[in-house]
Design an enzyme around this catalytic site. Sequence first.
Site, mmCIF file in Angstrom:
data_model
loop_
_atom_site.group_PDB
_atom_site.id
_atom_site.type_symbol
_atom_site.label_atom_id
_atom_site.label_comp_id
_atom_site.label_asym_id
_atom_site.label_seq_id
_atom_site.Cartn_x
_atom_site.Cartn_y
_atom_site.Cartn_z
ATOM 1 N N SER A 95 0.914 -1.244 0.135
ATOM 2 C CA SER A 95 -0.004 -0.024 0.027
ATOM 3 C C SER A 95 0.996 1.126 -0.104
ATOM 4 O O SER A 95 1.495 1.510 -1.031
ATOM 5 C CB SER A 95 -1.017 -0.036 1.314
ATOM 6 O OG SER A 95 -1.858 0.980 0.919
ATOM 7 N N HIS A 228 -7.920 -5.237 0.060
ATOM 8 C CA HIS A 228 -6.714 -4.280 0.061
ATOM 9 C C HIS A 228 -5.707 -5.071 0.958
ATOM 10 O O HIS A 228 -4.640 -4.869 0.674
ATOM 11 C CB HIS A 228 -6.998 -2.856 0.505
ATOM 12 C CG HIS A 228 -6.063 -2.057 0.904
ATOM 13 N ND1 HIS A 228 -5.373 -1.516 -0.371
ATOM 14 C CD2 HIS A 228 -5.232 -1.509 1.635
ATOM 15 C CE1 HIS A 228 -4.329 -0.717 -0.079
ATOM 16 N NE2 HIS A 228 -4.317 -0.548 1.391
#
Length: 260
Positions: A95, A228
């Site tokens: 990320s 995610h």
Amino acid sequence: MSNVRTDSDWIRRYHPSEKAAIRLVCFPHAGGSASYFRGISAALAPEVEGLAVQYPGRQDRRNEPPLRSIEELARGAAAAIAPWADRPLALFGHSMGAMVAFEISASLARDGIAPSVLFLSGRRAPSRVREENVRLRDDAGIMSELRRLGGTDDALMEDEELRQMVLPALRADYHAVETYRPRPGTVLDCPIVALVGDTDPRTTVDEARAWSEHTTGPFDLKVFQGGHFYLNAQVPAVLDVVRTRLHSLGSRVASPETAA
């Protein structure tokens, strides 16, 4: 014995290994900390030495002001990583960490320390820009975004004191992520492996594939089941990808069964 420094505020060396042929430097997500990668470090030791980056403003650095730009994070981490380049380096960022790893790779390459391979997880390529404003939300809005992405400990969501401890770093991290624009024309020459969850609301498979535009070296894309934070449930499969790629560089790596 290696003569590299071990006293940097930025670097956590959970499983020192003098026999490791390569080092894997790991960069955590927004709001994350170095300890997120402790299990991965354990799984790869001792053939690969895992190093994890600790950003200011969290855990044992919580009394330091958090940094508000990817460039600042990259400058601090790059200076701390350079002394560890007495062995080949591979970088793994998840990320926000993928953005920091990419920026650091460009910086290290300019200093003649090009990474052997760059693993970029859960983040779209810099050439795929979305306008986002999580950094402008109130505290409840930021926590709502964490719930949407998943992967955050329920204790954090429910404990007001814990939330107030982590929110300054979270807000700074979102500011860094949402305002980052790489230098125009930044293209690496090291191999890139992009990793993404197939239902990630922050990064589509096509946006992850676009990392291929940011290197002249080999590119590979790995898609996993999950959102995610697919990595939380897919550690063995991700380690298999890392192990296979590092093995192709001449490193023997351990099996993933010991990863948390």
